[in-house]
Scaffold this active site. Structure first.
Site, PDB file in Angstrom:
ATOM      1  N   MET A  23       0.849  -1.193   0.000  1.00 43.55           N
ATOM      2  CA  MET A  23       0.000   0.000   0.000  1.00 43.55           C
ATOM      3  C   MET A  23       0.885   1.243   0.000  1.00 43.55           C
ATOM      4  O   MET A  23       1.679   1.453   0.922  1.00 43.55           O
ATOM      5  CB  MET A  23      -0.937  -0.001   1.215  1.00 43.55           C
ATOM      6  CG  MET A  23      -1.995  -1.090   1.162  1.00 43.55           C
ATOM      7  SD  MET A  23      -3.024  -1.170   2.657  1.00 43.55           S
ATOM      8  CE  MET A  23      -1.928  -2.072   3.775  1.00 43.55           C
ATOM      9  N   MET A  24       0.718   2.062  -1.036  1.00 44.93           N
ATOM     10  CA  MET A  24       1.542   3.255  -1.183  1.00 44.93           C
ATOM     11  C   MET A  24       1.363   4.188   0.014  1.00 44.93           C
ATOM     12  O   MET A  24       0.243   4.414   0.478  1.00 44.93           O
ATOM     13  CB  MET A  24       1.182   4.001  -2.473  1.00 44.93           C
ATOM     14  CG  MET A  24       1.530   3.250  -3.743  1.00 44.93           C
ATOM     15  SD  MET A  24       3.303   2.863  -3.879  1.00 44.93           S
ATOM     16  CE  MET A  24       3.989   4.515  -4.024  1.00 44.93           C
ATOM     17  N   CYS A 105      -2.371  -1.640 -10.061  1.00 41.51           N
ATOM     18  CA  CYS A 105      -2.544  -0.234  -9.700  1.00 41.51           C
ATOM     19  C   CYS A 105      -3.195   0.536 -10.843  1.00 41.51           C
ATOM     20  O   CYS A 105      -2.719   0.496 -11.978  1.00 41.51           O
ATOM     21  CB  CYS A 105      -1.203   0.393  -9.346  1.00 41.51           C
ATOM     22  SG  CYS A 105      -1.331   2.137  -8.877  1.00 41.51           S
ATOM     23  N   HIS A 176      -6.915  -9.398  -7.074  1.00 38.59           N
ATOM     24  CA  HIS A 176      -7.830  -8.397  -6.523  1.00 38.59           C
ATOM     25  C   HIS A 176      -9.131  -8.548  -7.304  1.00 38.59           C
ATOM     26  O   HIS A 176      -9.190  -8.251  -8.489  1.00 38.59           O
ATOM     27  CB  HIS A 176      -7.255  -6.994  -6.678  1.00 38.59           C
ATOM     28  CG  HIS A 176      -8.082  -5.929  -6.027  1.00 38.59           C
ATOM     29  ND1 HIS A 176      -7.570  -4.683  -5.730  1.00 38.59           N
ATOM     30  CD2 HIS A 176      -9.375  -5.908  -5.612  1.00 38.59           C
ATOM     31  CE1 HIS A 176      -8.523  -3.947  -5.162  1.00 38.59           C
ATOM     32  NE2 HIS A 176      -9.616  -4.674  -5.093  1.00 38.59           N
ATOM     33  N   ASN A 216      -7.682 -11.222  -2.841  1.00 39.36           N
ATOM     34  CA  ASN A 216      -7.531  -9.873  -2.290  1.00 39.36           C
ATOM     35  C   ASN A 216      -8.773  -9.059  -2.645  1.00 39.36           C
ATOM     36  O   ASN A 216      -9.373  -9.247  -3.690  1.00 39.36           O
ATOM     37  CB  ASN A 216      -6.268  -9.219  -2.869  1.00 39.36           C
ATOM     38  CG  ASN A 216      -6.118  -7.752  -2.503  1.00 39.36           C
ATOM     39  OD1 ASN A 216      -5.958  -6.913  -3.383  1.00 39.36           O
ATOM     40  ND2 ASN A 216      -6.171  -7.429  -1.233  1.00 39.36           N
TER      41      ASN A 216
END
Length: 334
Positions: A23-24, A105, A176, A216
């Protein structure tokens, strides 16, 4: 190569039964060290690091980690096979247990550099990238991706993507279970607006039984983790693990069969004390570390005061360690 990460420490292939997502701005080395106090077995991921940042920037800063963080994976962003191979070698030399390619992303900034979810439209290129990475290192190379992108969101196209990347030798896919909308939605909206499609991920596991499929997206409790683990090889939590980190305290017992006593909130923060003192001694600010522990303050009398101490008062005090001890006392018995 910077001498500080030439030494290679070998680690066994990590378990992906439970992991915390990259996680950025969140899963930096301080965050990971804290999460490791709560769970010995959770696989932890770095923030996404672009190949350009590693090759042209301060690689030592991006690769730096504490030995206690293992099992630990580095997530890379990029789409040039040669560059990804170089960075994978750097990750292996730095001692990482896995290198993961970001194909999930959705932000405009990374799309412009052909990084992230937009790569789902280029399965042959992703396969080429994975092959170059696998040829370069002995540690595991994995892929984290969406179930599709707008304009390429059919199940057949998802199978084509996974199939091509499998042919390149990838055996572990973190899915995801949402598509990514590449225009018109922010990264935050892309984590919430497209509907979760666990059924698509389940079908993928049925159709590719030889692959490790990690689920996810939208998972919030260990009860949900246990339910998903009946169909998937692993689960990955993101925002919930960050905002409610104390759920990790039960991960080892519930998901890995550990007999170790469950750590208390106060003891988890107490274990951070030497680490924080060392960070201060090296010129760092306590806020760099304690911003990641605020989620410990939930659901008990004094929780709000705990968060205030470590998010507001911390910037005013001349005795940060005394303030840390005060915050720790508020956790006692909760």
């Amino acid at each position: 190569m910077n001498p500080s990460y030439k030494l290679v420490t070998t680690h066994p292939s990590p378990s992906r039964r439970f992991s915390v997502a990259p996680m950025m701005d969140w899963t930096d080395r301080h965050c990971r060290y804290f999460l490791r106090q709560l769970s010995r077995h959770a696989l932890l991921y770095t923030e996404m690091v672009t190949t350009g940042a590693l090759i042209n920037g301060d690689a030592d800063r991006f690769l730096r980690h504490d030995e206690a963080e293992h099992p630990l994976a580095l997530q890379l962003g990029g789409s040039v096979p040669g560059d990804l191979a170089i960075c994978s070698k750097m990750a292996e030399a730095a001692g990482y247990d896995e290198v993961n390619l970001n194909v999930g992303c959705p932000s405009d900034r990374v799309q412009n550099n052909l990084i992230g979810a937009c790569l789902m439209g280029y399965p042959a290129l992703v396969a080429e990238c994975v092959k170059a990475m696998r040829d370069a290192v002995d540690i595991d190379v994995t892929v984290k991706h969406r179930i599709g992108i707008n304009g390429r969101d059919s199940y057949a196209e998802l199978c084509d993507f996974v199939g091509q990347v499998r042919e390149a030798g990838c055996r572990s896919f973190t899915v995801h279970a949402r598509i990514a909308i590449l225009e018109g939605l922010s990264p935050k909206e892309n984590r919430e607006v497209p509907p979760l499609r666990y059924d698509v991920a389940q079908q993928l596991k049925r159709d590719f039984p030889d692959l490790e499929i990690i689920l996810n997206g939208g998972i919030k409790t260990l009860d949900q983790c246990e339910a998903h683990l009946e169909q998937f090889d692993g689960v990955m939590l993101g925002r919930e693990a960050y905002h409610n980190p104390y759920l990790l305290a039960q991960v080892d017992a519930r998901l890995f069969g550990s007999q170790e006593p469950i750590i208390t909130r106060a003891d988890a923060l107490r274990r951070m004390r030497p680490y924080i003192q060392n960070h201060l001694d090296s010129g760092g600010s306590m806020h760099h570390v304690t911003r990641h522990v605020l989620g410990l303050g939930q659901g008990f009398p004094g929780a709000r005061r705990f968060r205030q101490l470590l998010s507001v008062d911390i910037h005013k005090t001349k005795e940060p360690m005394a303030l840390l001890d005060q915050a720790t006392m508020l956790l006692e018995g909760h």
